[in-house]
Design a protein around this motif. Structure first.
Motif, PDB file in Angstrom:
ATOM      1  N   ASP A 111       5.042  14.950  -8.081  1.00 56.61           N
ATOM      2  CA  ASP A 111       4.974  13.826  -7.370  1.00 56.61           C
ATOM      3  C   ASP A 111       4.908  14.215  -6.296  1.00 56.61           C
ATOM      4  N   GLU A 112       4.883  13.068  -4.837  1.00 59.69           N
ATOM      5  CA  GLU A 112       4.166  13.634  -3.747  1.00 59.69           C
ATOM      6  C   GLU A 112       5.185  14.459  -3.259  1.00 59.69           C
ATOM      7  N   GLY A 113       6.599  14.243  -3.347  1.00 58.84           N
ATOM      8  CA  GLY A 113       8.358  15.207  -2.710  1.00 58.84           C
ATOM      9  C   GLY A 113       7.629  15.997  -2.910  1.00 58.84           C
ATOM     10  N   VAL A 114       7.509  16.620  -4.325  1.00 62.65           N
ATOM     11  CA  VAL A 114       7.262  17.998  -4.592  1.00 62.65           C
ATOM     12  C   VAL A 114       5.976  18.342  -4.405  1.00 62.65           C
ATOM     13  N   ARG A 115       5.014  18.090  -3.739  1.00 65.92           N
ATOM     14  CA  ARG A 115       4.230  18.343  -3.598  1.00 65.92           C
ATOM     15  C   ARG A 115       4.167  18.851  -1.836  1.00 65.92           C
TER      16      ARG A 115
END
Length: 573
Positions: free
Chosen positions: A291-295
């Motif tokens: 997900d974007e948070g992990v990216r």
């Protein structure tokens, strides 16, 4: 063990990603490229201290205005009561020596079971400052000693005594007030052995937990001591150090060849440490959508790693070149991740094509940092029964096949070339510390330590093949009767065949062997950072930089001190 079995089961099946192969992971140069991670001993210990809210209080403080004297901490844990005693003595500049031959230090310390009574304190005061020249009893878990940083200690005292904070840039050059030159445990000098510690004291029943705790306490005492001296020097002007500066101070460490034999002499334990790290990595690699948070977090951590390495000061050309290359690797990884990160497996494979070994292994540490729910707790399986068992019923044809499969790397080495048998390892008589000798130049080869596993396996294989030609149907037992001196290496071969990763794949007798890789491997499991090699045989590094302080116990803890950065000091705390 239920969680471990479940993890291993989840990594089986047609769609599961395999663990990285032993020939890749156990290569010495790759092991020497490893970095600290969430599974490093310092991280796991601090996590336990903070989450279990250990109570650490000063039970006795007898320090003069210059900080000399005795201080005792009492540590209440969920499982028991312990004491940490420190003896601080004046040490003249000409007596200060970080080498193992030193006989005096600024500080000497001991981690002890229970509360310290006056009579026992007198016993410790007679022996702990002597270190190897003294003797303690089995109430003691750890002995250690440390010297002040010539560049930082007096400077920090002077700054605080006149109401000013230390300069962050200066601290970044040498991120500690003390450096320890030895930390002894596991039965040395009369101390409690590992069997006692792991069976009776669960708080320290993990590899090197007691030793790491001693260094953690030394770091906190160093901060207490500089403030104590500064306050006594000028009570009106004195200003306490800001908390963000305190957290940025770690403990210096000097590590030499004494650490290297451990990795060879404890192969099952090292296999277990590596296996847990690789299991953690395999779980991350098996994840689907990112997900974007992990990216975003990935980009932040890669940037932090780059800045941390840029803040590392070393005069060693080899290490400086490594650091420059890793910074370049991190920039490429950030760019690649930004292009479109489909899977962790793809990014890891890309790094293996475009990054140095150090860059690849730093990416592994970052990947583990992103998923604490998958990683934390695997350290519970770091202990292992270290029995090398002989299987006398194993057919010799099977033993031969094991060597050809698991020790193929040894059979590729040309041991008839003198360069591949040029080095021997021995212990010095004065300090019983490991040393390296050259066969052509130095005497004492007959007293060498049995660290040449590669050559021992190669020689065993030669003799085994000769024996099989005459007796192809015999078992290992018959071979042992004929070649009893090979019993040790055969026991090792059979036992390591039951391990996932087995032995470190390196010829430690080769003329170009770089012991620094062995030191770096073990230090990465400790959790140190900022490597500064002083030669090919020893390295300075920093422990606990960025870690929480004793006064942080009881506060909200988010365990985010991976690759700490120099703080930006603002107003008052």
């Amino acid at each position: 063990m239920m969680r471990l079995a479940a993890i291993k089961a989840s990594l089986r099946g047609p769609n599961a990603l395999p663990l990285r192969p032993a020939e890749q992971v156990m290569d010495l140069e790759r092991l020497g490229a490893m970095h600290q991670s969430r599974l490093s001993f310092m991280r796991t210990l601090v996590r336990r201290i903070m989450l279990e809210r250990w109570q650490v209080n000063i039970a006795r403080q007898e320090l003069c205005a210059e900080g000399y004297g005795t201080l005792i901490y009492e540590i209440n844990t969920p499982q028991g009561l312990f004491s940490f005693v420190i003896f601080s003595n004046y040490l003249s500049p000409e007596e200060r020596n970080d080498r193992v031959i030193a006989s005096k230090w600024d500080l000497t310390m001991a981690l002890v079971e229970g509360r310290i009574e006056d009579e026992y304190l007198a016993f410790l005061r007679q022996n702990v400052p002597l270190q190897e020249a003294g003797r303690v009893d089995s109430r003691v878990f750890v002995l250690s000693r440390a010297n002040r940083s010539a560049r930082n200690f007096d400077y920090v005292v002077a700054q605080l005594s006149k109401g000013e904070q230390p300069d962050v840039a200066r601290i970044a050059e040498v991120g500690y007030l003390y450096r320890t030159t030895a930390v002894y445990g596991s039965g040395k000098l009369g101390m409690a052995d590992w069997d006692k510690v792991c069976s009776r004291f669960p708080d320290f029943a993990r590899p090197f937990a007691a030793e790491m705790f001693a260094c953690f306490m030394l770091r906190n005492f160093s901060l207490l001591q500089v403030e104590h001296i500064a306050r006594q020097r000028d009570p009106q002007q004195f200003t306490p150090m800001k908390l963000e500066l305190k957290r940025y101070f770690g403990i210096g460490n000097s590590t030499g060849l004494g650490m290297a034999p451990y990795l060879i002499n404890h192969p099952i334990l090292i296999n277990r440490w590596i296996e847990m790290r690789e299991l953690a990595l395999a779980q991350v690699r098996a994840l689907g959508h990112i997900d974007e948070g992990v990216r975003w977090r990935l980009g932040e951590l890669l940037g932090r790693c780059s800045q941390h390495i840029a803040e590392t000061v070393t005069e060693d050309a080899w290490q400086s070149n490594n650091n420059r290359r890793v910074i370049e690797d991190l920039a490429k990884l950030r760019e690649q991740a930004g292009v479109g990160l489909e899977s962790w497996n793809d990014l890891l494979a890309w790094s293996e094509q475009h990054c140095s070994l150090q860059g690849q292994e730093l990416l592994v540490s970052v990947m583990l940092e992103l998923y604490p729910q998958l990683v934390d707790g695997l350290d519970e399986y770091y202990c292992a029964e270290e029995f090398l068992d002989l299987d006398p019923l194993m057919p010799l044809q099977q033993l031969k096949a094991v060597i050809e499969q698991r020790y193929a790397w040894t059979l590729k080495i040309d041991f008839s070339d003198p360069k591949n048998r040029d080095i021997f390892w021995y212990r010095s008589e004065d300090k019983m510390e490991p040393r390296l000798g050259k066969c052509e130049l130095d005497d004492g080869r007959e007293k060498q330590m049995a660290l040449g596993v590669g050559y021992a396996v190669f020689r065993c294989y030669q003799l085994l093949c000769q024996y099989i030609e005459e007796f192809p149907e015999h078992t290992t037992a018959r071979f042992m009767v004929a070649r009893p001196k090979l019993r040790g290496i055969v026991r090792r071969i059979q036992s390591m065949n039951r391990c996932v990763y087995g032995d470190i794949q390196a010829n430690l007798l080769a003329h170009d062997i770089l012991p620094m890789h062995l030191l770096r491997c073990k230090l990465s499991f400790f959790g140190v950072s900022k490597f500064d090699p002083r030669s090919r045989l020893w390295v300075r590094n920093t422990m606990y930089q960025g870690a929480p302080l004793l006064e942080d116990i009881g506060k909200t803890y988010n365990d985010d001190w991976f690759m700490p950065l120099a703080p930006t000091v603002g107003g008052n705390d």
